[in-house]
Design a protein around this motif. Sequence first.
Motif, PDB file in Angstrom:
ATOM      1  N   SER A  27       0.853  -1.188   0.000  1.00 55.40           N
ATOM      2  CA  SER A  27       0.000   0.000   0.000  1.00 55.40           C
ATOM      3  C   SER A  27       0.884   1.232   0.000  1.00 55.40           C
ATOM      4  O   SER A  27       2.096   1.131   0.133  1.00 55.40           O
ATOM      5  CB  SER A  27      -0.888   0.013   1.244  1.00 55.40           C
ATOM      6  N   ALA A  28       0.267   2.382  -0.142  1.00 56.61           N
ATOM      7  CA  ALA A  28       1.033   3.627  -0.084  1.00 56.61           C
ATOM      8  C   ALA A  28       1.713   3.783   1.261  1.00 56.61           C
ATOM      9  O   ALA A  28       2.781   4.369   1.378  1.00 56.61           O
ATOM     10  CB  ALA A  28       0.116   4.816  -0.356  1.00 56.61           C
ATOM     11  N   GLN A  34       1.550   5.276  -5.523  1.00 56.66           N
ATOM     12  CA  GLN A  34       0.195   5.818  -5.650  1.00 56.66           C
ATOM     13  C   GLN A  34      -0.624   5.482  -4.415  1.00 56.66           C
ATOM     14  O   GLN A  34      -0.561   4.371  -3.896  1.00 56.66           O
ATOM     15  CB  GLN A  34      -0.497   5.208  -6.879  1.00 56.66           C
ATOM     16  N   ARG A  35      -1.464   6.465  -3.980  1.00 57.56           N
ATOM     17  CA  ARG A  35      -2.391   6.196  -2.882  1.00 57.56           C
ATOM     18  C   ARG A  35      -3.712   5.719  -3.451  1.00 57.56           C
ATOM     19  O   ARG A  35      -4.226   6.300  -4.391  1.00 57.56           O
ATOM     20  CB  ARG A  35      -2.634   7.476  -2.071  1.00 57.56           C
ATOM     21  N   SER A  36      -4.260   4.667  -2.847  1.00 55.40           N
ATOM     22  CA  SER A  36      -5.562   4.191  -3.299  1.00 55.40           C
ATOM     23  C   SER A  36      -6.631   4.737  -2.361  1.00 55.40           C
ATOM     24  O   SER A  36      -6.331   5.245  -1.283  1.00 55.40           O
ATOM     25  CB  SER A  36      -5.593   2.667  -3.264  1.00 55.40           C
ATOM     26  N   VAL A  42      -7.843   2.594   5.655  1.00 57.74           N
ATOM     27  CA  VAL A  42      -7.291   1.503   6.462  1.00 57.74           C
ATOM     28  C   VAL A  42      -5.787   1.423   6.241  1.00 57.74           C
ATOM     29  O   VAL A  42      -5.280   1.722   5.150  1.00 57.74           O
ATOM     30  CB  VAL A  42      -7.989   0.158   6.139  1.00 57.74           C
ATOM     31  N   ALA A  43      -5.084   1.059   7.264  1.00 58.60           N
ATOM     32  CA  ALA A  43      -3.644   0.810   7.161  1.00 58.60           C
ATOM     33  C   ALA A  43      -3.301  -0.308   8.134  1.00 58.60           C
ATOM     34  O   ALA A  43      -3.851  -0.370   9.242  1.00 58.60           O
ATOM     35  CB  ALA A  43      -2.839   2.062   7.487  1.00 58.60           C
TER      36      ALA A  43
ATOM     37  N   ALA B 476      -8.548  12.541   1.588  1.00 56.10           N
ATOM     38  CA  ALA B 476      -9.163  13.580   0.746  1.00 56.10           C
ATOM     39  C   ALA B 476     -10.532  13.941   1.294  1.00 56.10           C
ATOM     40  O   ALA B 476     -11.300  13.063   1.695  1.00 56.10           O
ATOM     41  CB  ALA B 476      -9.288  13.072  -0.692  1.00 56.10           C
ATOM     42  N   GLY B 477     -10.811  15.230   1.334  1.00 50.53           N
ATOM     43  CA  GLY B 477     -12.115  15.692   1.785  1.00 50.53           C
ATOM     44  C   GLY B 477     -12.146  16.142   3.227  1.00 50.53           C
ATOM     45  O   GLY B 477     -13.096  16.789   3.663  1.00 50.53           O
TER      46      GLY B 477
END
Lengths: 623, 527, 314
Positions: A27-28, A34-36, A42-43, B476-477
């Motif tokens: 993940s990012a 890239q961030r999804s 969640v991480a 975001a947001g």
Amino acid sequence: MDLHFSDAKPTAEERRAVDAVLGAPASAWDGAEQRSARDGHVAFAGHAARAQRHLLLPALHALQSAVGWISEGGLTHVCTRLAVPPAEAWGVVTFYGLFSTTPRPGRVLHVCDDIACRARGAKPIMEALEQAVGPAHEAPDGDAVQVGDAAWVRTPCLGLCDHAPAALFTVAGDAPVERSVGPIAPDDAVQAVTQGHLPEQPRRPHPQDGDASLRLLRRVGSVDPTDLAAYEATGGYQALRRALELGPDAVIREVVASGLKGRGGAAFPTGRKWEAVAGQAARPRYVICNADESEPGTFKDRVLLEGDPFAIIESMTIAAFAVGAAHGYVYVRGEYPLAIARLEEAIERARTAGWLGGDVGGKGMHFDVEVRKGAGAYICGEETAVFNSIEGFRGEPRNKPPFPVEAGLFRKPTLVNNVETLANIPSIVLDGGAAFAKIGTEESTGTKLFCLCGAVERPGVYEVPFGATLGELIDLAGVPAGAGVKAVLLGGAAGMFVKGDERDIALTFEGARAAGVTLGSGVIMVFDERADLVDTVLRIAEFFRDESCGQCVPCRVGTVRQEEALHRIAARRTLGGLQSELHLLEDVGAAMKDASICGLGQTAYSAVESAIKRLGLLQEISR
Amino acid sequence: MFLWGANPRENHPIIYHHILKGIHNGVKLYAVDPRRTPSAQWADVWLGVNVGTDIALANAMARVIIHEGLVNEDFIARATTGYDAYRSAVEPYTLEHAESVTGVPADVIREAAITYAKAKRAVICWTLGITEHHNAADNVFALINLALLTGHVGRYGSGLSPLRGQNNVQGGGDMGALPNKLVGFQDPLDSDIKTRFEQAWGVTLPDHYGWNVSQMFEAMHRGDLTGMYVIGENPAQSEADQHHARKALEGLEHLVVQDIFLTPTAQLAHVVLPAAASWCESEGTVTNSERRVQRVHRALTPPGAARDEMWIVAQIAKRLGHDWGTPQAEPVWDEVRRLAPNMFGGMSYRRLEELNGIQWPCPDESDPGALFLHGRLWAEPRGGKPAPFTPVEYEPPVEMPDADYPFQLTTGRRLDSYNTGVQSGGYASPLRRREALDLAPEDAARLGVADGDMVRITSRRGSVEAPVHVEPNMRAGVVFMTLHNQDDVRVNVLTIDATDPKSGTAEFKACAVRVEPLGQTAVAGGH
Amino acid sequence: MSARARKPMVELTVDETVVSVPEGSSVLDACRAVGSDIPTLCFLETLHPVNACRVCVVELEGSRVLVPSCSRRAEQGMRVKTDTPRVRHSRRMVLELLASSVDLTTAPQVADWLEEYECAPERFGPTAPPADAGDRDARVAGHHAAPDPAVAATVDQPVKVDNDLYVRDYGKCILCYKCVEACGTDHQNTFAIAVAGRGFDARISTEFAVPLPDSACVYCGNCIPVCPTGALMFKTERDLRDAGNWDESRQHVTDTICPYCGVGCTLELRVQDNQVVRVTSPLDHDISLGNLCIKGRFGWRFVENRRAASDGAR
């Protein structure tokens, strides 16, 4: 972990190199570019993330091999991938001599200037390089020296003393080159640096090549080390088959009966060690082959790894079966690229053939082996330092107790054995411990590999049954006619000098003890009448000051004060006269011997002491 | 361990040390927070919920636990009431519904629920992420319900832990600085209690409750409250909807402020009473987040005309016709012990010193204090009344983002600063940077702004300007600012005064704003 | 607190005296129980023993080398000797080696030990001039400049002052690792500093030796009280010492509770002339275990800002 990273980003090459070792980031948060949308909700970090710490050295090696140094962007990326605090990663990177923390050309020639190579022409090589391209790129005080796209550095012993003078050639890039060569001529060295061309140099046959009575060396030089079929045709994997039939307890009994003692220098009874690990309650257990052979003058393990890698793997598998381990590591020093390559190839083939993996030999045993590369630290030959290094930390020895058999790698019961020790296992299993014990002497059973180097005609590994004398071994290697032997260094830099006429010392554990020496790793380094022993002693002192890990006061400061005193004596600028300086060396030496954490500090004064007391060196130098 | 709307790594750092010891011993950490805070960065799982959706998450977790057969039936039977109604109430909160409301993937919610239920011991820790909402009390009930469902309450190592944000907010309430409680949480309208206090103090007590702060402000706006005595609080900057709050304060006929600095509130006052800094310039006690009462000692002499706070209050009392002499800390405390013996009876000054503080309740001098509460629920037979399930429904924050105000602003604290910065502004923290708007990288890119660029942030209540800080831990947001530097950026001009009638707390955690680049970069001088 | 079961005891002999200590105690605990006064430098009750300084070594029957008493577990039947010639020699040498290479002038107790063990650090020769700022941080593992016969190497270097709260004077660092442990898994878990380099060139460092404001440091100051030599010091204290105004006879220490968050850490305020000069927290208080955060450690300054204002020095 709430880690703090700078903005430095990895280059595309650095990212590629790290991803090749660690796989793509999940993940990012783990370093993906890239961030999804899912990343915003969640991480997963926590225990699983922190459990990756042991991949730090492999990731650092990937960077070093890819771009020739560890940059801020590269290191930050590795820290992101592995959840390692940057300050800790910096502490690890700066501990190991093979990692460069300043920009360095991709092409580097590492020239050995240690005691054996100094006796056989290291200085002319370094002079030629200085003349042709400039000073070495060591930058001890922070001044980086650029020489276009290549550089040279000095390195401590490369374990190629039988091919002295030696060098290690490394070229960073997408297809990195790592080659250790010897003997190398000054012109070849200059050409390697200036033009990047270094001729292939196969290893010379070992001096006893063709001798049918050899046991440990019997395949070296005569059987293709990459050929599993050839290995099996010469008795390979018969011992493992037999071990699987005998069962773990019976195997251990044979090893105990054999009287085999560790060949790395400590001479601990191997069978007892296997028993101790097998008897622990904790799981999992680990088997480690300590292949960090870095004692100046030692090269026997390299010869075995390059010449008969399957034997080591088979032996580790037998050991794992006996002690109940499912995972093994071979920790090989980073300066042994050929050994590493041969081992990795052998492991791959063994796995394909079912000799490693989930069902070893079709008997349901789980065992697999991984090679871990050292990164330039003599201290990582200490068994507890190996644990710290594999776990992704500075290679600092741990305090004992607890002992490795109880709490070693990842604080679990761990069996650590030297390469040569393991190489004895197949014959013990096949012929039985009692038969093995008939070879050699009662206290020193089996055969021993001795490393003859220095001022001898045929430097190399010599296998003899225990009981041979120092004189007999020197004669095997041959001293040029007319040249007298002034002194012999037994056991390497951590060993001691004996006089040239002490030929009758029996090179057994008990014989050495009686003569007031130790065999150590089996180094026999011969110095003739021309040798400058003061230079050798200074180089030994320099070695220990460089290789001290720095944890404990007696060794960290003691090795500095020892080197300073020796330099004062050699320069005839003593403080208060020679006797006062010898008294100072004695005081520092005694504290190092008594109060250091590990064997490095405990033996740092041995060679110096023997030079002073046994050889009478330095007495000639008086104020 | 669940850190739910709590960021102790920054705001209770030493509690986080204890949490870390647990983590190193193998505790699995879940962090529920719209932002991936430093606390959340240690978590095995960060559940990045949408702001104010905690009830949906908690109810969905409960539903999972019920459907998986992981409820603690024995505990529910012996120690609770209302389970059936609760079970029906959470049934509509399917994992799919919860994912669409909270944004957290269904599989993550499910795993968190199962882990919580199956754990041998589990703690839920919360702070203002739960309570600074218009439905604060409901949020808390949702968490309590989970603990009752699984029996993770009333046992050593299992429980519900609200972390108090301030050094003596617990103590303030304990001492009766509340409109509806006397010291020790005793009800002033209970006739026995009222009589006992009236006898002890020689006065007649009012026969109605007072007003909490939110009610006071409402009363100020109505014109029913015309005078105010503010001690150690800075409502001109700490209240939500700052324009509105200031108007109320400015409308007072008489405002008296007792404080250690001339705060913006003090600047509005008709009379300012300079006070000693009680924590180091007077004697007394404070009560921390674990109910531990500890001694405060005087280490320094107050400057100039600043006076001991008890002395000030006693002087005012004297001028109102009641001569209390010169009250000293210990005798006042001993009166507290007499009037609230169940809580403080055993807490003599001597014992407090000896034992490094004592956790209430401590009724007598042989009692070491209480390590945890609600153990009565496990006693055989159960002590006291059963604990009720309180079914609650999810309600979004009062003001959600829309076309005109498309960002959700949430506010909070940072490690090196404290509340409105009156105290913490006074030391040179290397961590401090200019108050900035934390913005996700995607939003910064869309707005075309970089670190340090100035933006205008506007809500229905007002507008401020601040530089941008691009923060990967934001989604975001959602945007974030603190309340620490309101001399620089008056964040509470933006916040909404939507208050929970049950608790009196305002929804500092959610309001709607728009963000417009100003085409300038902040002048260097931050960081 | 819940009552704990009594731990089983182990019996061992220290200097011919039999002593009983709870299982799990260290040899040092046993030595202290018989009144043996063993010096320690890198040991602290609230940290995992590193046993790096080696000044606490004792003789243990059956052990070839001396053993560190601070970390060695006391076991049934051990025979320990704390005052033999070997022990005294190693202690003397450790202290001499340190005193010859590190500034120990603000390490409490060390002066007494140097006298007690008859140390002569000057025997190693006149000391080298201090390294330039950043020089030691750039040293590379496995290489060093050949020694200059005229001088003895030290760790002397300019003090690092890169923030207003605390200073790092690594000319006083004995590499006891305690600051790294306090910043690491033993307490703070921020990992802002680690040991970098190797051997005598090893040093305490941030990543790439960046200044603290660029590092992970959160200025909790938990490294300061664990430092045995004063290498880490409050700036307030350092400035007073440098000006010659640090006067412990004019100081008192008063405990109170921090004015910030709801944890309620005890602050030990060291006050000189009605000004706070250093803040610690008791090691044995079970809330803080000696630790604080930036606000508790350094956030008290506002108290003096009023003083300055009321003194007219706005």
